[in-house]
Design an enzyme around this catalytic site. Structure first.
Site, short mmCIF file in Angstrom:
data_model
loop_
_atom_site.label_atom_id
_atom_site.label_comp_id
_atom_site.label_asym_id
_atom_site.label_seq_id
_atom_site.Cartn_x
_atom_site.Cartn_y
_atom_site.Cartn_z
CG ASP A 46 -1.66 0.89 1.35
OD1 ASP A 46 -2.33 1.53 0.38
OD2 ASP A 46 -2.83 1.52 2.31
CG PHE A 58 -7.60 5.06 0.31
CD1 PHE A 58 -7.99 5.73 2.49
CD2 PHE A 58 -7.38 6.88 0.27
CE1 PHE A 58 -8.35 5.59 3.11
CE2 PHE A 58 -8.25 7.82 1.76
CZ PHE A 58 -8.32 7.59 2.87
CG HIS A 59 -3.39 3.22 -3.49
ND1 HIS A 59 -2.23 4.93 -4.11
CD2 HIS A 59 -4.35 4.14 -4.24
CE1 HIS A 59 -2.94 5.71 -4.12
NE2 HIS A 59 -4.28 5.88 -4.55
N PRO A 60 -4.76 -0.83 -1.47
CG PRO A 60 -6.15 -1.35 -0.06
CD PRO A 60 -5.80 0.12 -0.74
#
Length: 545
Positions: free
Chosen positions: A302, A477-479
């Site tokens: 992330d 918010f980039h998993p």
């Protein structure tokens, strides 16, 4: 709970009507001979805040649109746990995200190929970005074969500008970060304004782009409020999915494939509760092991942003404007009349890509610059003029996981990104804060007397800066990466996105990324879905022959 079965089988069942799922439903149902079922745990995207760009403030943490996950307490964040929003509505994260159109760097995809994934280099992936692009932020004369129009994925210029952001862009240029107008050419180095997924000041999500235009297809069934409980298996073949709806339990079967598009949290969790995952983990929580696949849920990556904040003088920011009820009423009137102004704002308008040190092969830092500051997401804006220069390490070396903690599919899994767990990540975050200070100290901003108040100018050593970053950093918010693509023992899917050792199951979402892309991850996820759909159609044709 009652149990039912849908007696007529579908050709494809898609689990998750988010960013990837809406595109997959569009492409797979284009063949009238294929019956497609799209299942979404959330509801319809008819909530007004979904469509007003600034409405993301009311979507994250809202059970109507968000799964409401949170991370485990993170040692790298000094014991803090972060809220971890994921879309739970038609359109998924494209209905609640920051609307930034970003592909990443050519290097990202070339690395995927070098890791043993033929067909995933930049030149291979570019046609799948172009296939659905509707690039309205640029003139066709500037496309150079890298952009296109006429697709479903709308891209426009932001409809508001701020003097403080223009000044930051000038300062970045003075610090050696050139001004650019296009971050999506394969090399995103430079500073400029983000392009956004909006149409005339209204959010453009994948439900609008890909799903709504094809809802009248007789071979496409979309069921909302349908939470998948587990996948059904017969031996080593996935045969369908069991889901709950209206208090009942329903099982649907797939003749060809089940396609997981539930995202980097939902997809590994559903595989695990279905008995597909690391055997030791599944047995520990009381699940039967149907297929021991150790990589499921591992390799979580992330982007962690350090929210550096500066007070300023003599220039307007959102902070003081927001304090006035009259001005806020004016924002609403302006938006109602013109679809312009602060209510069209994405969370970040200005971006920059650069290196934390000259030895980096390509830019490894991304800035999200905002004309406002706040102590933490969801709290009121600070009551004085200020701006935020968030900076993140684009290629973290830390790796985390998503692991079930209960056989109950309704129980949230453990999400542990392991932020700042490696020495390299801690060094990059310290260098990033120092670079931010150098940019802010340039003449273009110095006239506004910027004063750092997060993390604070007295923090200078590598160790202290990394420690302070743990206090003020948060996710962007980039998993990704929790069902990674590859050919080694830790991989979950092969280069055609088929799950290793299982028939009838494919994954087509951000969880398959071997390494995180160098930028926002929504549009790369669309590319993955586009490419997956093309491979599935190709396989169907070969099967027919």
């Amino acid at each position: 709970m009652s149990a039912n079965a849908i007696h007529e089988p579908y050709d494809y069942i898609i689990v998750g009507a988010g960013t990837a799922g809406c595109l997959l439903a569009n492409r797979l149902s284009a063949d009238p001979g294929m019956r497609v079922l799209l299942l979404e745990a959330g509801g319809k995207d008819n909530y007004h805040w979904i469509h007003i760009p600034v409405g993301y403030l009311y979507l994250m943490g809202n059970p109507r649109t968000d799964w409401g996950y949170s991370t485990a307490a993170e040692p790298g964040l000094n014991g803090r746990s972060l809220n971890y929003p994921r879309g739970r509505v038609l359109g998924g994260c494209s209905s609640i995200n920051g609307m930034i159109y970003m592909r990443g760097q050519a290097r990202d995809y070339d690395l995927w190929r070098q890791m043993g994934n033929p067909g995933w280099a930049w030149d291979d992936c570019l046609p799948y970005f172009l296939k659905h692009q509707d690039q309205m932020a640029m003139e066709p004369s500037a496309f150079d074969g890298l952009h296109g129009r006429g697709g479903e994925w709308r891209i426009e210029k932001a409809r508001i500008r701020w003097d403080i952001l223009d000044a930051f862009r000038d300062a970045a240029a003075e610090a050696g970060i050139p001004k650019v107008d296009d971050f999506n050419r394969g090399d995103n180095e430079g500073c400029g304004y983000f392009q956004v997924n909006q149409k005339s000041g209204v959010r453009w999500n994948t439900s609008k782009g890909f799903l709504r235009p094809v809802l009248d297809r007789s071979n496409l069934t979309v069921i909302t409020d349908a939470q998948v409980r587990w996948l059904t298996l017969k031996g080593r073949r996935v045969t369908g999915a069991t889901f709950t709806r209206n208090g009942g339990q329903v099982t649907a079967t797939a003749r060809r494939e089940v396609v997981m598009a539930a995202g980097s949290i939902g997809t590994p969790q559903l595989l695990q509760v279905s008995g597909i995952g690391a055997g030791d983990l599944l047995r520990r929580v009381g699940l039967q092991v149907l297929h021991d696949l150790p990589g499921v849920g591992e390799n979580l990556q992330d982007h962690l942003q350090v929210r550096c904040a500066y007070k300023v003088e003599g220039i307007k920011t959102m902070n003081e404007r927001y304090q006035s009820l009259l001005q806020r009423a004016g924002f609403a009137l302006q938006y109602a009349a013109t679809r312009r102004g602060p209510m069209t704002m994405a969370p970040s308008q200005l971006g920059a890509f650069t290196r934390s040190d000259p030895s980096r092969e390509t830019p490894n830092l991304q800035y999200h610059v905002q004309p406002l500051t706040l102590p933490k997401f969801g709290e009121p804006l600070d009551p004085f003029p200020a701006f935020t220069a968030s900076v993140c390490n684009l290629r973290p070396s830390s790796r985390g996981w998503v692991r079930v903690t209960s056989p109950n599919p309704a129980t949230h899994p453990e999400i542990r990104p392991n932020y700042l767990a490696t020495e390299d990540d801690r060094r990059v975050v310290a260098d990033a804060i120092r670079l931010t200070r150098r940019i802010v100290g340039m003449p273009a901003l110095a006239r506004y007397r910027p004063q750092e108040f997060r993390p604070g100018p007295g923090i200078v050593t590598d160790e202290d800066l990394a420690q302070a970053a743990g206090d003020i950093s948060t996710t962007i918010f980039h998993p990704v990466g929790t069902c990674r693509m590859g050919i080694d023992g830790g991989a979950v899917v092969d280069p055609r996105l088929k799950v290793h050792g299982i028939d009838g199951l494919r994954i087509a979402d951000a969880s398959i990324m071997p390494t995180i892309t160098s930028g926002n991850t929504n549009s790369p996820t669309l590319m993955i879905a586009e490419k997956a759909a093309a491979m599935m159609r190709q396989d169907a044709l070969q099967y027919a022959e």
